[in-house]
Design a protein around this motif. Structure first.
Motif, PDB file in Angstrom:
ATOM      1  N   LEU A 223      34.595  70.930  60.266  1.00  0.00           N
ATOM      2  CA  LEU A 223      35.406  72.063  60.335  1.00  0.00           C
ATOM      3  C   LEU A 223      36.605  71.677  59.365  1.00  0.00           C
ATOM      4  O   LEU A 223      37.028  70.513  59.176  1.00  0.00           O
ATOM      5  CB  LEU A 223      35.920  72.120  61.768  1.00  0.00           C
ATOM      6  CG  LEU A 223      35.086  72.770  62.868  1.00  0.00           C
ATOM      7  CD1 LEU A 223      35.520  72.791  64.223  1.00  0.00           C
ATOM      8  CD2 LEU A 223      34.435  74.276  62.278  1.00  0.00           C
ATOM      9  N   THR A 225      40.666  72.127  58.604  1.00  0.00           N
ATOM     10  CA  THR A 225      42.085  72.381  59.028  1.00  0.00           C
ATOM     11  C   THR A 225      43.144  72.448  58.230  1.00  0.00           C
ATOM     12  O   THR A 225      43.249  71.607  57.353  1.00  0.00           O
ATOM     13  CB  THR A 225      42.226  71.441  60.276  1.00  0.00           C
ATOM     14  OG1 THR A 225      41.199  71.289  61.092  1.00  0.00           O
ATOM     15  CG2 THR A 225      43.754  71.574  61.016  1.00  0.00           C
ATOM     16  N   THR A 226      43.764  73.459  58.262  1.00  0.00           N
ATOM     17  CA  THR A 226      45.372  73.669  57.456  1.00  0.00           C
ATOM     18  C   THR A 226      46.212  73.976  58.415  1.00  0.00           C
ATOM     19  O   THR A 226      46.062  73.799  59.489  1.00  0.00           O
ATOM     20  CB  THR A 226      44.714  74.812  56.466  1.00  0.00           C
ATOM     21  OG1 THR A 226      45.057  76.185  57.161  1.00  0.00           O
ATOM     22  CG2 THR A 226      43.561  74.466  55.677  1.00  0.00           C
ATOM     23  N   ASP A 227      47.484  74.220  57.837  1.00  0.00           N
ATOM     24  CA  ASP A 227      48.524  74.603  58.695  1.00  0.00           C
ATOM     25  C   ASP A 227      48.526  75.951  59.164  1.00  0.00           C
ATOM     26  O   ASP A 227      49.307  76.063  60.129  1.00  0.00           O
ATOM     27  CB  ASP A 227      49.993  74.288  57.731  1.00  0.00           C
ATOM     28  CG  ASP A 227      49.842  75.343  56.708  1.00  0.00           C
ATOM     29  OD1 ASP A 227      48.629  75.954  56.143  1.00  0.00           O
ATOM     30  OD2 ASP A 227      50.879  75.567  55.884  1.00  0.00           O
ATOM     31  N   GLY A 229      45.399  76.940  60.637  1.00  0.00           N
ATOM     32  CA  GLY A 229      44.289  77.022  61.685  1.00  0.00           C
ATOM     33  C   GLY A 229      43.179  76.117  61.315  1.00  0.00           C
ATOM     34  O   GLY A 229      43.142  75.483  60.117  1.00  0.00           O
ATOM     35  N   THR A 230      42.053  76.578  61.914  1.00  0.00           N
ATOM     36  CA  THR A 230      40.769  75.582  61.742  1.00  0.00           C
ATOM     37  C   THR A 230      39.584  76.564  61.374  1.00  0.00           C
ATOM     38  O   THR A 230      39.744  77.651  61.968  1.00  0.00           O
ATOM     39  CB  THR A 230      40.600  74.846  63.060  1.00  0.00           C
ATOM     40  OG1 THR A 230      41.633  73.777  63.256  1.00  0.00           O
ATOM     41  CG2 THR A 230      39.258  73.970  62.724  1.00  0.00           C
ATOM     42  N   TYR A 231      38.734  76.242  60.456  1.00  0.00           N
ATOM     43  CA  TYR A 231      37.861  77.134  59.795  1.00  0.00           C
ATOM     44  C   TYR A 231      36.641  76.540  59.900  1.00  0.00           C
ATOM     45  O   TYR A 231      36.382  74.982  59.530  1.00  0.00           O
ATOM     46  CB  TYR A 231      38.101  77.776  58.653  1.00  0.00           C
ATOM     47  CG  TYR A 231      39.677  78.161  58.516  1.00  0.00           C
ATOM     48  CD1 TYR A 231      40.037  79.621  58.762  1.00  0.00           C
ATOM     49  CD2 TYR A 231      40.608  77.318  58.328  1.00  0.00           C
ATOM     50  CE1 TYR A 231      41.494  80.011  58.760  1.00  0.00           C
ATOM     51  CE2 TYR A 231      42.182  77.728  58.463  1.00  0.00           C
ATOM     52  CZ  TYR A 231      42.298  79.058  58.594  1.00  0.00           C
ATOM     53  OH  TYR A 231      43.543  79.635  58.547  1.00  0.00           O
ATOM     54  N   LYS A 276      37.488  81.703  61.449  1.00  0.00           N
ATOM     55  CA  LYS A 276      38.395  80.951  62.144  1.00  0.00           C
ATOM     56  C   LYS A 276      38.370  80.677  63.591  1.00  0.00           C
ATOM     57  O   LYS A 276      38.111  81.430  64.420  1.00  0.00           O
ATOM     58  CB  LYS A 276      39.741  81.807  62.032  1.00  0.00           C
ATOM     59  CG  LYS A 276      41.034  81.017  62.214  1.00  0.00           C
ATOM     60  CD  LYS A 276      42.255  82.031  61.928  1.00  0.00           C
ATOM     61  CE  LYS A 276      43.603  80.895  62.498  1.00  0.00           C
ATOM     62  NZ  LYS A 276      44.828  81.831  61.908  1.00  0.00           N
ATOM     63  N   THR A 279      42.045  79.468  68.889  1.00  0.00           N
ATOM     64  CA  THR A 279      42.995  78.939  69.481  1.00  0.00           C
ATOM     65  C   THR A 279      43.438  79.390  70.772  1.00  0.00           C
ATOM     66  O   THR A 279      44.108  79.121  71.731  1.00  0.00           O
ATOM     67  CB  THR A 279      44.220  78.517  68.695  1.00  0.00           C
ATOM     68  OG1 THR A 279      44.938  79.516  68.212  1.00  0.00           O
ATOM     69  CG2 THR A 279      43.764  77.529  67.530  1.00  0.00           C
TER      70      THR A 279
END
Length: 721
Positions: A223, A225-227, A229-231, A276, A279
């Motif tokens: 996966l 992860t960026t600022d 979210g997670t993709y 995405k 969360t």
């Protein structure tokens, strides 16, 4: 499930993540093999290796936009809609192209993308001869109709194949979710598209769980992860993937040779992914129940979501209150003052952004007793409301045109047949349903036992003869011969008796006694069988031919049947007019896909009886003309955007395609396509519309060609802006 196969225009320019086209409707099928019409030819499509897994759940419906908060696969991976037009991992260019105002933020319903995705995976192979093979696997959120209307939300899973096969033949296509086999002929192999959808229904979000999209594929690097979210992957970059239930994390096309050997035509393990990770858990409010009794006046609030969340309730006249939690269940009892809220808002404060759903306040209704007495034919129902201080009126509903009031909490009425369940509704908005408990003796009438014999009434000496028990409500039978040469069936207790007809001309008589439940018996009148010494002439044949339907649109299945003919032992069909179709000329009936034909199809049927005597008749089928009307052809050069719309008279599984018209009048590049929508008024034309941004540049062309898969065509001028 629905499957659709149709032609496509060749694409041009670079591609990253393939987008799913509008529109979604198709005839539902349950077979794994489908014979599908594609213009002048047919193609055989078969799911040879299905996906053994399915998505396992979807989250609570979002109060913000009316779609599920997430979809979850068997690995526990939850994906939400990727809707941030500033997030490159959500493919913002695609989202903006689906929004009425691409420069403003996403908002429901004013500026909502008509199509968005929980998950999307694409792969592309360069095929021999300069063509391509494109795989698209997606879980899409859209609307049942063209506009953004609350209540029209649908989610569906799709497998789509766009393949330029190098030659006619049989091909095996392997992909992460299984394997499909396609057999294509000379009319289909270059422009082949096959689409498998789980047919969407507004609000029935569980249908998407049955698609082949499961589990979600993720980049083999894991996966991302960026600022924001997670993709599962980057839609702008190709990657190898993991997650296939078959360990076939690739897209491969193989041709099946006559020897049965398979030869790889093209293959790739590179995919583009969009999805995405959710969360949020959402919130699913269950009830807001008014309770008023000797202890006081309260509001009982019930809700569910994931365990470990902070859930609050708020509304007019009550303080914001945090609900008590037990695993995924949440509850609060809130004291009420003089103000009674008509609705409350239940919020999952842990979600970001918070998830809120409103809920009407109603009293609670409990059916304490629902009984039916078969001796008295009486239904008695008792119920109570949680509002005990000022009880609202209660009524028994669903038993007729008028509801039955409960007096003192009880209703009693005479019915010769009770319902399985009853419902009591309250003037305070509450309701309860309960099973009816039946007491008393037996009710209903036992079906009578009726003896009956089925068999020939005239036979020729020496013929084998079979008589069959055709009795009703019989537990046992006994056969008896009452006249004629003994044929050896007396005393038989089987459902069938057989014998050889005696040598001389005479009349046989047989009876059958049937015994039903409780020992009740019934005996037939003598069943008479005439024995002849010579076979009489066969009855004259009567030819009868029908077409269903008699008028058909291009691609619609048509059945030609001669089964209504009388005294026929053989059928012979000849097509006498129209575009030739394939059929078995000796079959009693046959089915074909309606071709485009300048004149009606005509067929002649000849039937022959046992003595060789023939009779002839004819039947014809007329093509339904699909009339295309083009109301707008607009090309905006500043946005490289096409907007083409119109109507079509055929609205059943009809796809309209728009092409640039070349200077010589031939079809040029494909601009786009649209499925014709069902009209609000039956029999009226259906709407279609193509809106494409970043599409084909028309150059110096002044017109477009519009064609439908149901045989319609039109030419219209281009308006440039």
């Amino acid at each position: 499930m629905s499957t659709t196969l149709f032609r496509r225009g060749r694409h041009s320019g670079p591609r990253t993540l393939p987008a799913l086209p509008r529109r979604r409707r198709a005839v539902a099928v349950t077979a794994t093999t489908a014979l599908l019409a594609t213009g002048a030819g047919v193609a055989l499509a078969e799911v040879t290796t299905p996906n053994p897994t399915h998505l396992v759940a979807f989250g609570p419906i979002s109060g913000e936009h009316g779609y599920p908060s997430y979809y979850e696969d068997e690995n526990g991976l939850r994906l939400q809609q990727c809707l941030d037009i500033e997030d490159p991992y959500c493919d913002p260019a695609f989202l903006r192209g689906e929004m009425p105002d691409p420069e403003s933020p996403v908002s429901f319903p004013e500026n909502w993308p008509l199509e968005s995705f929980y998950f999307l995976a694409g792969a592309e192979i360069d095929m021999p001869g300069g063509g391509s093979a494109i795989l698209t696997s997606g879980l899409e959120a859209t609307m049942a109709n063209e506009g953004t209307v609350d209540g029209d939300q649908v989610v569906f899973g799709r497998q789509r194949f766009d393949i330029d096969f190098p030659a006619p033949g049989t091909y095996v296509v392997t992909h992460p979710y299984g394997q499909d086999t396609f057999t294509v002929d000379s009319t289909d192999f270059e422009d082949f598209r096959y689409v498998e959808d789980i047919t969407p229904a507004p609000g029935n979000f569980g249908l998407a769980l049955q698609s082949r999209i499961s589990p979600f594929l993720i980049s083999s690097g894991g996966l991302i992860t960026t600022d924001k979210g997670t993709y599962v992957g980057d839609p702008g970059a190709s990657t190898t993937v993991s997650g296939s239930p078959h360990e076939t994390n690739y897209f491969r096309v193989e041709q099946v040779l006559e020897t049965g050997e398979k030869v790889v035509v093209g293959s790739t393990d590179q995919f583009t992914l969009l999805g995405k990770v959710s969360t949020n858990s959402g919130i699913d409010p269950q009830a807001a129940t008014l309770v008023e009794n000797a202890q006081g006046r309260f509001l009982d609030v019930f809700a569910t979501t994931d365990a470990g969340k902070s859930v609050t309730v708020s509304g007019a006249g009550i303080a914001t209150t945090t609900l008590d939690a037990d695993a995924g269940r949440y509850f609060a009892r809130i004291p009420l003052g003089s103000t009674l809220p008509t609705s409350v808002s239940v919020t999952n404060e842990t979600d970001e952004p918070t998830a809120t759903r409103s809920l009407p306040v109603r009293d609670g209704v409990t059916i304490t007793s629902a009984t039916y007495d078969t001796e008295l034919d009486t239904l008695t129902v008792s119920a109570s409301s949680t509002d005990e201080v000022d009880p609202p009126a209660l009524t028994l509903t669903g038993l007729g045109a008028d509801p039955v009031p409960l007096v003192g909490g009880t209703a009693s009425l005479t019915l010769t047949a009770p319902p399985a369940t009853v419902t009591v509704a309250s003037a305070g908005g509450g309701a309860d349903t309960a099973t009816v408990v039946v007491g008393g003796g037996p009710a209903g009438e036992q079906e009578a036992t009726m003896a009956a014999i089925s068999g020939p009434t005239q036979v020729v000496a020496g013929d084998p003869v079979t008589l069959t028990n055709a009795s009703l409500n019989a537990e046992s039978v006994v056969w008896q011969q009452t006249a004629g040469t003994d044929i050896g069936i007396t005393g038989a207790t089987t459902d069938q008796v057989t014998f050889t007809a005696p040598a001389g001309a005479e009349q046989l008589a047989v009876t059958l006694t049937a015994t039903g439940p409780g020992g009740v018996t019934s005996t037939t009148a003598p069943f008479l069988i005439e024995v002849l010494t010579e076979r009489p002439p066969a009855p004259a044949p009567v030819a009868s031919a029908t077409a269903t339907p008699t008028s058909a649109y291009v691609g619609q299945n048509v059945t030609i049947s001669g089964t209504g003919s009388q005294n026929a032992v053989s059928h012979s069909w000849t097509q006498t007019a129209g575009t030739p179709v394939s059929f078995d000329p000796t079959a009693a009936s046959f089915t074909f896909a309606m071709p485009s034909t300048p004149v009606p199809l005509a067929f002649e049927l000849t039937v022959t009886n046992a003595d060789g005597v023939s009779a002839t008749t004819q039947v014809s089928v007329t093509q339904v003309t699909d009339t295309l009307v083009v109301t707008q052809v607009q090309y905006r050069a500043d946005k490289t955007e096409w907007r083409v719309s119109g109507t079509a008279t055929v609205t059943t599984i009809n796809t309209v395609r728009v092409y640039v018209r070349n200077a010589d009048g031939s079809k040029g590049a494909l601009i786009g396509e649209s499925v014709v929508s069902a009209p609000a008024t039956p029999g009226a034309p259906g709407d279609w519309g193509v809106r494409v941004r970043g599409g084909v540049n028309p150059g110096t062309a002044t017109q477009v060609i519009v064609e439908s898969t149901r045989g319609g065509s039109a030419v219209a001028n281009i308006q440039r802006r």
